[in-house]
Design an enzyme around this catalytic site. Structure first.
Site, PDB file in Angstrom:
ATOM      1  N   GLU A 434       0.841  -1.188   0.000  1.00 38.06           N
ATOM      2  CA  GLU A 434       0.000   0.000   0.000  1.00 38.06           C
ATOM      3  C   GLU A 434       0.881   1.244   0.000  1.00 38.06           C
ATOM      4  O   GLU A 434       1.772   1.384   0.841  1.00 38.06           O
ATOM      5  CB  GLU A 434      -0.871  -0.065   1.258  1.00 38.06           C
ATOM      6  N   ASP A 511      -6.923   2.583   7.328  1.00 33.15           N
ATOM      7  CA  ASP A 511      -6.818   2.563   5.874  1.00 33.15           C
ATOM      8  C   ASP A 511      -6.236   1.246   5.396  1.00 33.15           C
ATOM      9  O   ASP A 511      -6.688   0.670   4.409  1.00 33.15           O
ATOM     10  CB  ASP A 511      -5.948   3.727   5.379  1.00 33.15           C
TER      11      ASP A 511
END
Ligand code: TSJ
Length: 676
Positions: A434, A511
């Site tokens: 990510e 997230d």
């Protein structure tokens, strides 16, 4: 040499019986990690469920005791305690100290031996892997009791009291020299027993958490759960569809055939994804098998036949495909048979070929009947399937154009992929990372020979509302699919997988969790075979870096950090202070204070660093802790994990608003805790 006394002979027999279990626990319970640990509970509970399925009890209570043991109790007939004429031991003792002895007693005609968990080895295995086990049997007005240590009797079975009730109560403490962890997770047990309760309608399964200290995850749960579903698997279907817009009520039918018992419930939704879950003898068959094949064949056949009979389809090329009739479908298929064969990578594929015909016949007959009797629901179902068919044709056109442009051909690997040099998929790993900064560290830290890095940026997309064809247009997803090499949809070819291991590596914050859920959902929906094939992993980066003088260690969770402190002889109260004493503050000390510090007896400074994201680690640290095969911890993703992610995902992303609000309200606290 002393003569073999009875005692000696008995001892040897017991040792012969259970010794291999302690030597190779993995062979009997699959693994000695947290999965294997929980398997012990399932194994014991399955015995009680058998008693319920045979019609002799209606309640099973599982208690997580404060001392780490588990108690399972039912209100059945009680395990027989009469003395076996040849072995001269109570049946109870034989059941719990002999391998494969379970279910052979009483000669009752309950039909199918239902229990057995994944490996079907029974209660003696649990006994062998427990430092302590206690059996209490309530029967014939008496309470019988016997205790065991590591599967060996502590003493003979005795009568310890009188009672009016009947039933069996087993308490066991898993052996911490065998299991990596002996901490039971309420969440894991809840998932299993909720499912179990759906599959055995009318039976109450209670779970009581009596532990004083509970983990962060478990603390959000009430202490007592009671699952009882009169609706059985149709209640399960309703549950699976809670956050979806459903079409009609769940359809349900069951039938006893000569090859076994078949029970099916299904309901269409306006969603695109299918969710068909199958079981054989209450065991989740994540890899499917013949019962599932039979279901799919019958579904396609029956729906097409009905649509044709109603002149809803006329031309041959208008036929609905197997995929069309499964779009938006939620179904639970449960079969029970005498001798189930479990095959496949994870032994979760039903290998009994006769179950194809059995399920197919039942579904053909009963579904046709349902459609005839419910014309209005039938019409809605056919419309939904036809819509899927039209979308399929559109999607094919879109995909063909994508393929024509070469976007999905292996030729054009995405630019942001830092590929590895090995071309042998068996050696290769793909890390999905990510964010660009973490991607940078990962690229520098990796072993280029066999580790490839694919950084993904931001929220990839909303898969729930996106269709297959639209998904292909998303650059992040496109990169991932091309990198993996297997293609997608009808053109999928798993033999072209370029990496044996695909690792999701995200931050330990909200997230990160979101992107992980998203990726898991993507895999669950579109690449399930990568999961069942055991190719998908989740990397576990450390949460803390703690050091004392030259000694530096990483901790993957709170508990591990505490245990390192313990090892270093630091007690909890001091800990608070030490943690606050960060390096920056230290530098602010003036010269005078520093001199004072020096005057104090030398104590090595303890430093705690909490990693908020992968980006905070440098390349070496990331390699050492998270990527180095010799050091790292990775979670193997199972279908259950992915299924759970999928459920969470549907709730968060689906079109239905109320369940989403409900989810956020119930989990608001959890979510807040996560986001530090
Ligand atoms: F096996 C075990 F210890 F793991 C275990 C067995 C654990 C628990 C919680 C329950 C049981 C269990 C076994 N509950 N009920 C039974 N029933 C029998 O074993 C039983 C009882 C009576 C007869 C009979 O023919 O009279 C036959 C059986 C198999």
């Amino acid at each position: 040499m002393p003569k073999n006394s009875d005692y000696g002979a008995e001892q040897i027999q017991v040792l012969e019986g259970l010794e291999p279990v302690r030597k190779r626990p993995g062979m009997y319970i699959g693994s000695t990690d947290t999965r294997g640990l929980h398997h012990l509970v399932y194994e014991i509970v399955d015995n009680a469920i058998d008693e319920a399925m045979a019609g002799h009890c209606d309640t099973v209570l599982v208690t997580m005791n404060d001392n780490g043991s588990i108690t399972v109790e039912d209100n059945g007939r009680g395990i027989p305690v009469d003395i076996h004429p040849k072995k001269k031991k109570p049946a109870l003792e034989i059941v719990l100290t002999t391998l494969h002895a379970g279910g052979k007693f009483g000669g009752d005609d309950s039909g199918y031996k239902v229990s057995g968990g994944l490996h079907g080895v029974g209660s003696s295995v649990v006994n062998a892997l427990s430092t302590h086990m206690k059996a209490e049997v309530f029967r014939d007005g008496k309470v019988y009791m016997q205790e065991y240590k590591k599967g060996i009797t502590v003493g003979p079975m005795t009568v310890i009291g009188e009672t009016k009730k009947t039933g069996t109560r087993i308490t066991f403490t898993p052996d911490d020299t065998i299991f990596d962890t002996t901490q039971f997770l309420l969440d894991t047990l809840l998932t299993r027993f909720r499912q179990q309760a759906y599959l055995t309608r009318g039976v109450t399964i209670g779970i009581m958490d009596d532990r004083k200290e509970r983990t962060e995850e478990d603390i959000n749960h009430p202490r007592l759960y009671r699952f009882r579903f009169e609706g059985g698997i149709s209640a399960y279907v309703r549950h699976l569809n809670e956050s979806k817009e459903s079409i009609g009520r769940p359809i349900w039918f069951e039938k006893e055939t000569q090859d076994g018992f078949v029970e099916v419930s299904l309901q269409y939704t306006q969603a695109f994804a299918e969710n068909v879950v199958s079981f054989a003898n209450n065991i989740h068959t994540g890899e499917g098998g013949h019962h599932l094949t039979g279901f799919k064949a019958a579904l396609t056949r029956t729906i097409n036949a009905y649509a044709r009979s109603q002149s809803l389809i006329k031309e041959k090329e208008d036929n609905l495909t197997a995929d069309d009739v499964r779009e938006g479908l939620t179904a639970v298929i449960s079969v029970r048979l005498r001798e189930p064969q479990f095959e496949g990578q994870t032994k979760s594929k039903l290998g009994n070929a006769e179950m194809k015909t059995a399920v197919e016949t039942v579904v053909n007959e009963k579904l046709a009947e349902y459609l005839e009797e419910h014309p209005s629901e039938a019409k809605d179902i056919i419309s939904k399937c036809s819509l899927a068919a039209r979308a399929r044709l559109a999607a094919r056109a879109a995909r063909d154009s994508v393929i024509r442009k070469g976007a999905l051909e292996g030729m054009t690997l995405p630019g942001k992929l830092a590929d590895c040099s090995s071309r042998n998929p068996a050696d290769c790993e793909l890390f999905i990372v990510e964010g660009d900064s973490a991607g940078g560290s990962a690229k520098q830290g990796r072993n280029r020979e066999f580790q490839a890095i694919l950084p993904l940026r931001g929220k990839i997309l909303n898969v729930e509302q996106a269709r297959l064809d639209r998904m292909l247009g998303n650059n992040e997803v496109k990169s991932l699919i091309i990198a993996m090499g297997v293609g997608i949809g009808e053109a999928i070819d798993y033999s072209r997988l370029r990496y044996d291991r695909i690792v999701i590596m995200t931050d330990a914050d909200v997230d990160g969790a979101h992107i992980r859920t998203l990726l898991l959902t993507l895999f669950f929906r579109y690449f399930p075979e990568l999961i069942t094939g055991g190719h998908l992993y989740i990397a576990k980066p450390p949460l803390y870096r703690v050091s004392k003088g030259k000694d530096m260690r990483y901790a993957f969770d709170e508990e591990e950090k505490e245990s390192i402190f313990k090892e270093w002889g630091i007690v909890a109260e001091e800990l608070e202070e030490i943690e606050e004493e960060s390096e920056e503050e230290e530098e602010e000390l003036d010269e005078e204070a520093k001199a004072k510090e020096k005057a104090k007896p030398k104590v090595a400074k303890v430093n705690v660093q909490r990693y908020k994201g992968l980006g905070e680690m440098n390349a070496d640290q990331l390699w050492d802790t998270t990527m180095d095969p010799d050091n790292r911890i990775m979670m193997h993703v199972t279908m259950e994990d992915a299924e759970r992610a999928d459920a969470v995902f549907s709730t968060l992303m689906g079109t239905e608003v109320p369940p989403r609000r409900k989810f956020i309200q119930t989990h608001a606290k959890t979510v807040k805790n996560l986001d530090i």
